[in-house]
Design a protein around this motif. Structure first.
Motif, PDB file in Angstrom:
ATOM      1  N   ASN A 191       0.804  -1.251  -0.197  1.00 20.86           N
ATOM      2  CA  ASN A 191       0.038  -0.065  -0.017  1.00 20.86           C
ATOM      3  C   ASN A 191       0.973   1.228  -0.142  1.00 20.86           C
ATOM      4  O   ASN A 191       0.577   2.376  -0.589  1.00 20.86           O
ATOM      5  N   HIS A 197      -2.893   5.125  -5.500  1.00 17.02           N
ATOM      6  CA  HIS A 197      -4.087   5.015  -4.686  1.00 17.02           C
ATOM      7  C   HIS A 197      -4.842   6.161  -3.807  1.00 17.02           C
ATOM      8  O   HIS A 197      -6.027   6.316  -3.439  1.00 17.02           O
ATOM      9  N   HIS A 202      -8.414   7.403  -1.624  1.00 18.76           N
ATOM     10  CA  HIS A 202      -8.432   8.730  -0.592  1.00 18.76           C
ATOM     11  C   HIS A 202      -9.139  10.043  -1.119  1.00 18.76           C
ATOM     12  O   HIS A 202      -9.316  10.704  -0.345  1.00 18.76           O
ATOM     13  N   ASP A 334      -7.771   2.482   3.668  1.00 14.63           N
ATOM     14  CA  ASP A 334      -6.480   1.593   3.270  1.00 14.63           C
ATOM     15  C   ASP A 334      -6.794   0.361   3.713  1.00 14.63           C
ATOM     16  O   ASP A 334      -6.436  -0.781   3.133  1.00 14.63           O
TER      17      ASP A 334
HETATM   18 FE   FE2 Z   1      -3.436   5.085   1.767  1.00 14.38          FE
END
Ligand code: FE2
Ligand code: FES
Length: 451
Positions: A191, A197, A202, A334
């Protein structure tokens, strides 16, 4: 009730792709137990294993890299970390008695020092043939600012404890946290190697979880250092070029920028918001163990909250299971991303793409390092190259550099990223505040060259 029985048409390939349910995870990168190649590799580094505020006057049972262990604080104040089962006949030392200098098994009273050596066997006759010595597995522990770090590798190769520069900054309130996830360690680690991402998960997927500026697609550049990498996420936000810099040091250390950045004015060598390790519990359970950093001018909008940081929690969204299933579905974070990849992600079912360069790079580097350890090679430790404190790069720099006539902005962003990285790296030979001051001065000078 609907009476439309028309069968939808399309290129339905569920049956053709049922092989994905049979595909296996990659054992080389995911198995962490004793004797596994990845487990042996991870055991060559100091890693945080617990928050010290959880270690009270009773033994504290933990599981690390598939090993069941007991941490305790002997009455003299030192932390010990030993195998769970008493070396005599295996009663669990989680029921042991903590004493000065060690821990005593409550079954027949064998007492062990923090290195596992047998100090007493009260029920044995004095002439007993079993010599006193070390027969309980134990590991060395270093305690620092609320975290307990352990080294689970061979005693012959215990490296010095690495102190990174972000661990000793003045004016930085470091608050530890620890959060468990029911999945393999690699998913959590990857991650942090996946900067794209932040744009979607987010920011664009549902709402802004951090700040709106994350919605701008970043340009990513990777830089190799002797002991790890860092990468720059570069974005233009009006007249500001915002560089968010991530440290990625294998096997499991990462640092990212501030949590709620506001790219509205210049910021020179802002330091990281998080120093984080991914410590496997076993093949399908993992813990993030980290310090959140709180500095006076880090949080212009007042969005951080020290009270929310601690055991099982932190002050930024979506890091644990602390939300209803419905909220996790409506606004995933996450934790929901890495846990929902499965107990162990199966790489054979993925379709990695341009945005996965960081993840692919990490997997390649990790595999290479694991194979080196398997072949008997000794890998460098941070302290082999730098004396304490070890320089790191994670954080944010924001420079006022407007669009330049006649220059493609993508080209400009890349040029600025390389120059800023060069400025950071050129000052590795300096320490602490002196290094920060010199980097900041060089960044100011570089920024002014554009006006
Ligand atoms: Fe993140
Ligand atoms: S089982 Fe621990 S002393 Fe006997």
């Amino acid at each position: 009730m609907s009476t439309n029985f028309e069968v939808p048409k399309g290129d339905f390939r569920g049956h053709d792709r049922q092989f994905i349910w049979l595909a296996e995870p990659d054992p080389e990168l995911t198995e962490v137990g004793p004797g596994t190649p990845c487990g042996e590799y991870l055991r060559r580094y100091w890693m945080p294993v617990a928050m010290t505020d959880q270690v009270g006057d009773l033994p504290y049972r933990i599981r690390i890299l598939g090993e069941d262990l007991v941490m305790f604080r002997e009455t003299g104040g030192q932390l010990g970390l030993v195998h769970l089962h008493c070396a005599h006949r295996s009663m669990s030392l989680e029921f042991g008695i903590i004493e000065e200098g060690g821990i005593r098994c409550s079954y027949h009273g064998w007492k062990y020092g923090i290195d596992g050596s047998i100090l007493e066997r009260p029920c044995e006759p004095a002439a007993s043939r079993l010599k006193q010595g070390t027969c309980l597995g134990a590991y060395p522990v270093v305690e620092y600012k609320g975290l307990a770090f352990a080294y689970l590798g061979p005693n012959e190769t215990v490296p010095p404890f690495p102190v990174f520069d972000t661990m000793v900054e003045e004016g930085d309130d470091m608050i530890p946290f620890l959060i468990e996830s029911p999945c393999n360690w690699l998913q959590v680690m990857e991650n942090a190697w996946d900067p794209f991402h932040t744009v979607y998960l987010h920011t664009k997927a549902v709402r802004t979880q951090f700040t709106d500026a994350f919605s701008v697609m970043p340009k990513i550049e990777y830089f190799s250092r002797p002991l790890g990498d860092f990468y720059t996420n570069t974005r233009r936000v009006d007249d500001i070029i915002w560089l968010r810099i991530h440290d990625q040091m294998l096997p499991s250390f990462t640092q990212n920028g501030g949590h709620f950045p506001l790219p509205e004015q210049s910021l020179y060598f802002g330091r990281c918001g998080l120093s984080r390790w991914i410590t496997p519990i076993d093949d399908t359970h993992t813990q993030v163990i980290a310090w959140r950093h709180f500095r006076g001018d880090d949080d212009p909008q007042g969005l951080t909250n020290k009270d929310e940081v601690g055991f099982g929690k932190t002050d930024f969204y979506g890091q644990g299971p602390d939300r209803s299933y419905e909220l996790r579905q409506r606004d995933p974070g996450d934790y929901d991303a890495w846990v929902s990849q499965g107990p162990k992600n199966v790489h054979k079912r993925e379709h990695t793409a341009f945005t996965d360069r960081g993840v692919s790079l990490a997997r390649r580097k990790l595999r290479k390092a694991i194979r080196k350890v398997k072949a008997g090679e000794t890998l460098p430790q941070p302290t082999d190259i730098y004396s304490d404190p070890i320089p790191t790069y994670g954080g944010d720099t924001m420079l006022r550099i407007p669009l330049q006539a006649g220059k493609e902005d993508d080209e400009l962003l890349k040029e600025v990223a390389h120059k800023v990285a060069e400025i950071y790296m050129a000052h590795d030979c300096f320490k602490g505040q002196e290094r920060a001051d010199k980097i900041r001065a060089a960044l100011r000078e570089y920024e002014s060259s554009w006006s």
